[in-house]
Design a protein around this motif. Structure first.
Motif, PDB file in Angstrom:
ATOM      1  N   LYS A  13     -27.472  27.109  -4.599  1.00  0.00           N
ATOM      2  CA  LYS A  13     -26.540  28.891  -4.473  1.00  0.00           C
ATOM      3  C   LYS A  13     -27.971  29.662  -4.019  1.00  0.00           C
ATOM      4  CE  LYS A  13     -23.174  30.348  -7.697  1.00  0.00           C
ATOM      5  NZ  LYS A  13     -22.672  31.165  -8.383  1.00  0.00           N
ATOM      6  N   ALA A  14     -29.120  29.242  -3.651  1.00  0.00           N
ATOM      7  CA  ALA A  14     -30.523  29.604  -3.431  1.00  0.00           C
ATOM      8  C   ALA A  14     -30.844  29.331  -1.856  1.00  0.00           C
ATOM      9  CB  ALA A  14     -32.047  29.527  -4.085  1.00  0.00           C
ATOM     10  N   THR A  15     -30.651  28.157  -2.368  1.00  0.00           N
ATOM     11  CA  THR A  15     -30.764  27.104  -0.242  1.00  0.00           C
ATOM     12  C   THR A  15     -29.596  28.096   0.256  1.00  0.00           C
ATOM     13  OG1 THR A  15     -31.305  25.501  -1.898  1.00  0.00           O
ATOM     14  CG2 THR A  15     -30.407  25.547   0.544  1.00  0.00           C
ATOM     15  N   GLY A  16     -27.943  27.776  -0.301  1.00  0.00           N
ATOM     16  CA  GLY A  16     -26.628  28.568   0.552  1.00  0.00           C
ATOM     17  C   GLY A  16     -27.868  30.466   1.217  1.00  0.00           C
ATOM     18  N   LEU A  17     -27.812  30.900  -0.370  1.00  0.00           N
ATOM     19  CA  LEU A  17     -28.274  32.166   0.550  1.00  0.00           C
ATOM     20  C   LEU A  17     -29.678  32.214   2.112  1.00  0.00           C
ATOM     21  CD1 LEU A  17     -28.800  34.051  -3.057  1.00  0.00           C
ATOM     22  CD2 LEU A  17     -27.319  34.071  -0.349  1.00  0.00           C
ATOM     23  N   ARG A  18     -30.636  31.215   1.668  1.00  0.00           N
ATOM     24  CA  ARG A  18     -31.847  31.148   2.590  1.00  0.00           C
ATOM     25  C   ARG A  18     -30.443  30.720   3.932  1.00  0.00           C
ATOM     26  NH1 ARG A  18     -35.428  29.686  -1.798  1.00  0.00           N
ATOM     27  NH2 ARG A  18     -34.585  26.775  -1.237  1.00  0.00           N
ATOM     28  N   ALA A  19     -29.966  30.024   3.993  1.00  0.00           N
ATOM     29  CA  ALA A  19     -29.664  29.822   4.829  1.00  0.00           C
ATOM     30  C   ALA A  19     -28.833  30.773   5.318  1.00  0.00           C
ATOM     31  CB  ALA A  19     -28.548  28.763   4.624  1.00  0.00           C
ATOM     32  N   ILE A  20     -27.844  31.799   4.957  1.00  0.00           N
ATOM     33  CA  ILE A  20     -27.253  32.695   5.461  1.00  0.00           C
ATOM     34  C   ILE A  20     -28.165  33.740   5.699  1.00  0.00           C
ATOM     35  CG2 ILE A  20     -25.540  34.623   4.865  1.00  0.00           C
ATOM     36  CD1 ILE A  20     -24.488  33.216   2.380  1.00  0.00           C
ATOM     37  N   PHE A  21     -28.845  34.034   5.279  1.00  0.00           N
ATOM     38  CA  PHE A  21     -29.819  34.742   5.977  1.00  0.00           C
ATOM     39  C   PHE A  21     -30.554  34.463   7.149  1.00  0.00           C
ATOM     40  CE2 PHE A  21     -34.484  36.311   6.046  1.00  0.00           C
ATOM     41  CZ  PHE A  21     -34.209  37.926   5.812  1.00  0.00           C
ATOM     42  N   PHE A  22     -31.032  33.766   7.142  1.00  0.00           N
ATOM     43  CA  PHE A  22     -31.297  32.372   7.852  1.00  0.00           C
ATOM     44  C   PHE A  22     -30.339  32.510   9.590  1.00  0.00           C
ATOM     45  CE2 PHE A  22     -31.254  29.446  11.801  1.00  0.00           C
ATOM     46  CZ  PHE A  22     -33.096  29.191  11.814  1.00  0.00           C
ATOM     47  N   LEU A  23     -29.243  32.648   9.625  1.00  0.00           N
ATOM     48  CA  LEU A  23     -28.503  32.518  10.288  1.00  0.00           C
ATOM     49  C   LEU A  23     -28.173  34.286  10.946  1.00  0.00           C
ATOM     50  CD1 LEU A  23     -25.567  29.962   8.902  1.00  0.00           C
ATOM     51  CD2 LEU A  23     -26.925  29.996  10.831  1.00  0.00           C
ATOM     52  N   LEU A  24     -27.896  35.117   9.880  1.00  0.00           N
ATOM     53  CA  LEU A  24     -27.556  36.644  10.034  1.00  0.00           C
ATOM     54  C   LEU A  24     -29.395  37.444  11.158  1.00  0.00           C
ATOM     55  CD1 LEU A  24     -26.717  38.208   6.488  1.00  0.00           C
ATOM     56  CD2 LEU A  24     -25.358  37.950   8.387  1.00  0.00           C
ATOM     57  N   VAL A  25     -30.238  36.439  11.108  1.00  0.00           N
ATOM     58  CA  VAL A  25     -31.312  36.829  11.445  1.00  0.00           C
ATOM     59  C   VAL A  25     -30.804  35.938  12.588  1.00  0.00           C
ATOM     60  CG1 VAL A  25     -33.870  35.961  12.093  1.00  0.00           C
ATOM     61  CG2 VAL A  25     -32.369  37.304   9.424  1.00  0.00           C
ATOM     62  N   GLY A  56     -28.730  35.238  14.353  1.00  0.00           N
ATOM     63  CA  GLY A  56     -26.976  35.500  15.027  1.00  0.00           C
ATOM     64  C   GLY A  56     -27.860  37.186  15.557  1.00  0.00           C
ATOM     65  N   VAL A  57     -28.527  38.325  14.908  1.00  0.00           N
ATOM     66  CA  VAL A  57     -28.888  39.279  15.591  1.00  0.00           C
ATOM     67  C   VAL A  57     -30.143  39.238  16.782  1.00  0.00           C
ATOM     68  CG1 VAL A  57     -30.852  41.618  15.312  1.00  0.00           C
ATOM     69  CG2 VAL A  57     -28.765  40.470  13.283  1.00  0.00           C
ATOM     70  N   VAL A  58     -30.989  38.071  16.116  1.00  0.00           N
ATOM     71  CA  VAL A  58     -31.285  38.143  17.211  1.00  0.00           C
ATOM     72  C   VAL A  58     -30.889  37.469  19.079  1.00  0.00           C
ATOM     73  CG1 VAL A  58     -33.438  36.387  18.193  1.00  0.00           C
ATOM     74  CG2 VAL A  58     -33.379  37.327  16.277  1.00  0.00           C
ATOM     75  N   GLY A  59     -30.288  36.807  18.683  1.00  0.00           N
ATOM     76  CA  GLY A  59     -29.680  36.395  19.723  1.00  0.00           C
ATOM     77  C   GLY A  59     -28.142  37.463  20.473  1.00  0.00           C
ATOM     78  N   PHE A  60     -27.801  38.277  19.692  1.00  0.00           N
ATOM     79  CA  PHE A  60     -27.105  39.056  19.902  1.00  0.00           C
ATOM     80  C   PHE A  60     -28.048  40.575  20.903  1.00  0.00           C
ATOM     81  CE2 PHE A  60     -25.784  43.658  19.529  1.00  0.00           C
ATOM     82  CZ  PHE A  60     -24.325  43.525  20.133  1.00  0.00           C
ATOM     83  N   VAL A  61     -29.166  40.511  20.474  1.00  0.00           N
ATOM     84  CA  VAL A  61     -30.251  41.776  21.172  1.00  0.00           C
ATOM     85  C   VAL A  61     -30.565  40.987  22.623  1.00  0.00           C
ATOM     86  CG1 VAL A  61     -32.725  42.250  21.085  1.00  0.00           C
ATOM     87  CG2 VAL A  61     -31.059  42.549  18.669  1.00  0.00           C
ATOM     88  N   VAL A  62     -30.569  39.391  22.492  1.00  0.00           N
ATOM     89  CA  VAL A  62     -30.646  39.043  23.327  1.00  0.00           C
ATOM     90  C   VAL A  62     -29.619  39.122  24.767  1.00  0.00           C
ATOM     91  CG1 VAL A  62     -31.454  36.513  24.672  1.00  0.00           C
ATOM     92  CG2 VAL A  62     -32.700  37.457  22.076  1.00  0.00           C
ATOM     93  N   MET A  63     -28.852  38.744  24.776  1.00  0.00           N
ATOM     94  CA  MET A  63     -27.727  38.613  24.963  1.00  0.00           C
ATOM     95  C   MET A  63     -27.624  40.403  25.994  1.00  0.00           C
ATOM     96  SD  MET A  63     -24.586  36.824  23.756  1.00  0.00           S
ATOM     97  CE  MET A  63     -22.795  38.027  24.043  1.00  0.00           C
ATOM     98  N   ALA A  64     -27.606  41.284  24.840  1.00  0.00           N
ATOM     99  CA  ALA A  64     -27.633  42.785  25.471  1.00  0.00           C
ATOM    100  C   ALA A  64     -28.471  43.142  25.807  1.00  0.00           C
ATOM    101  CB  ALA A  64     -27.419  43.579  23.738  1.00  0.00           C
ATOM    102  N   THR A  65     -29.837  42.388  25.696  1.00  0.00           N
ATOM    103  CA  THR A  65     -30.888  42.801  27.262  1.00  0.00           C
ATOM    104  C   THR A  65     -30.769  42.464  28.645  1.00  0.00           C
ATOM    105  OG1 THR A  65     -31.957  41.459  26.221  1.00  0.00           O
ATOM    106  CG2 THR A  65     -32.678  43.551  25.270  1.00  0.00           C
ATOM    107  N   ARG A  66     -30.236  41.557  28.474  1.00  0.00           N
ATOM    108  CA  ARG A  66     -29.872  40.385  29.599  1.00  0.00           C
ATOM    109  C   ARG A  66     -28.279  41.188  30.438  1.00  0.00           C
ATOM    110  NH1 ARG A  66     -30.572  34.437  30.237  1.00  0.00           N
ATOM    111  NH2 ARG A  66     -32.638  34.245  29.807  1.00  0.00           N
ATOM    112  N   MET A  67     -27.302  41.345  29.189  1.00  0.00           N
ATOM    113  CA  MET A  67     -26.148  42.137  30.596  1.00  0.00           C
ATOM    114  C   MET A  67     -26.665  43.965  31.099  1.00  0.00           C
ATOM    115  SD  MET A  67     -23.777  41.396  27.961  1.00  0.00           S
ATOM    116  CE  MET A  67     -22.232  41.916  27.691  1.00  0.00           C
ATOM    117  N   THR A  68     -27.706  44.185  30.368  1.00  0.00           N
ATOM    118  CA  THR A  68     -27.769  45.759  30.864  1.00  0.00           C
ATOM    119  C   THR A  68     -29.051  45.993  32.179  1.00  0.00           C
ATOM    120  OG1 THR A  68     -29.935  45.818  29.107  1.00  0.00           O
ATOM    121  CG2 THR A  68     -27.188  46.931  28.390  1.00  0.00           C
ATOM    122  N   ARG A  69     -29.151  44.709  32.365  1.00  0.00           N
ATOM    123  CA  ARG A  69     -30.330  44.588  33.653  1.00  0.00           C
ATOM    124  C   ARG A  69     -29.810  44.040  34.935  1.00  0.00           C
ATOM    125  NH1 ARG A  69     -34.468  39.421  32.203  1.00  0.00           N
ATOM    126  NH2 ARG A  69     -35.444  40.661  30.651  1.00  0.00           N
TER     127      ARG A  69
END
Ligand code: HEC
Length: 215
Positions: free
Chosen positions: A188-200, A202-215
């Motif tokens: 369960k601890a490993t799973g939680l770390r994996a979920i946290f990692f994927l969330l981070v 995802g957020v980074v990916g979203f921010v990168v995409m958003a900044t590219r599209m507004t250029r």
């Protein structure tokens, strides 16, 4: 729209409570409760060990429940003869099987052991009992060749009071869930770390995409 929202508000809690876990480790994020497991092990030693083995559990594993080597040795001595040992046939040819993996093989896991331990009732007057059998409403067929095993007063809690039968039933069921799946907490601890990692990620990916599209 409103009807859907009202429907959800009524249904969701109902669903949550219908499936409410009786055991903390069965919830999404819950782990084993070591204090419970210690009481469960003491219960097994005092009430089950003389008939059922736990061949897949070693004294070293038991220390990971937070017990000192001296406590493990003392508890093991209580289960004699012979704790953590061979399976022995009981009267009437019924076998007291090894319990290490019992809950892993049972669809209802810990709940099945809890229900069995608390399922003994006085036989009804019109019942024909097989010799050496006991009426238990949780056992298929209702007659089991195992006498009620949990002896009141056989296990002391940290506060100096004797554990009640339902407490012993609950904690021995939790203990047997641990013997059947000792790495649940780590997974369960490993799973939680994996979920946290994927969330981070995802957020980074979203921010990168958003900044590219507004250029
Ligand atoms: C006096 C010996 C004895 C003691 C003590 C004992 N059992 Fe049993 N147990 C048996 C026997 C014999 C069976 C097989 C019953 C049958 O086949 O009808 C059994 C069966 C079981 C089963 C399997 C039921 C099934 O689904 O087939 C479980 C689980 C179990 N015992 C748990 C425990 C636990 C937990 C304790 C301690 C709290 C305990 N037993 C104490 C003799 C014992």
């Amino acid at each position: 729209m409103r009807a859907i929202l009202v429907g959800l508000a009524v249904l969701l809690p109902a669903v949550a409570f219908a499936g409410a876990p009786q055991f903390g480790f069965q919830s999404w994020f819950g782990g084993f409760d070591k204090a419970e497991l210690q009481v469960g092990f003491a219960t097994y030693q005092a009430n089950c060990a003389r008939c059922h083995s736990l061949n897949l559990v070693s004294p070293g594993d038991l220390q990971s429940l937070g017990l000192t080597p001296a406590q493990v040795t003392a508890l093991l001595a209580k289960g004699k003869p012979p704790a953590l040992s061979k399976t022995k046939p009981d009267a009437g040819g019924a076998i007291a099987g090894d319990l290490s993996l019992y809950e892993a093989g049972h669809r209802r896991g810990a709940a099945a052991v809890f229900d069995l331990m608390t399922g003994y009732r006085p036989a009804l007057p019109n019942m024909t009992m097989l010799p050496g059998h006991y009426y238990n409403i949780a056992y298929p067929g209702g007659q089991i060749a195992m006498a009620p095993a949990l002896q009141p007063g056989s296990v002391m809690l940290a506060d100096g009071k004797a554990a009640s039968v339902p407490v012993m039933a609950h904690d021995v069921a939790a203990f047997l869930a641990w013997t059947a799946d000792p790495t649940l907490d780590e997974r369960k601890a490993t799973g939680l770390r994996a979920i946290f990692f994927l969330l981070v990620l995802g957020v980074v990916g979203f921010v990168v995409m958003a900044t590219r599209m507004t250029r």
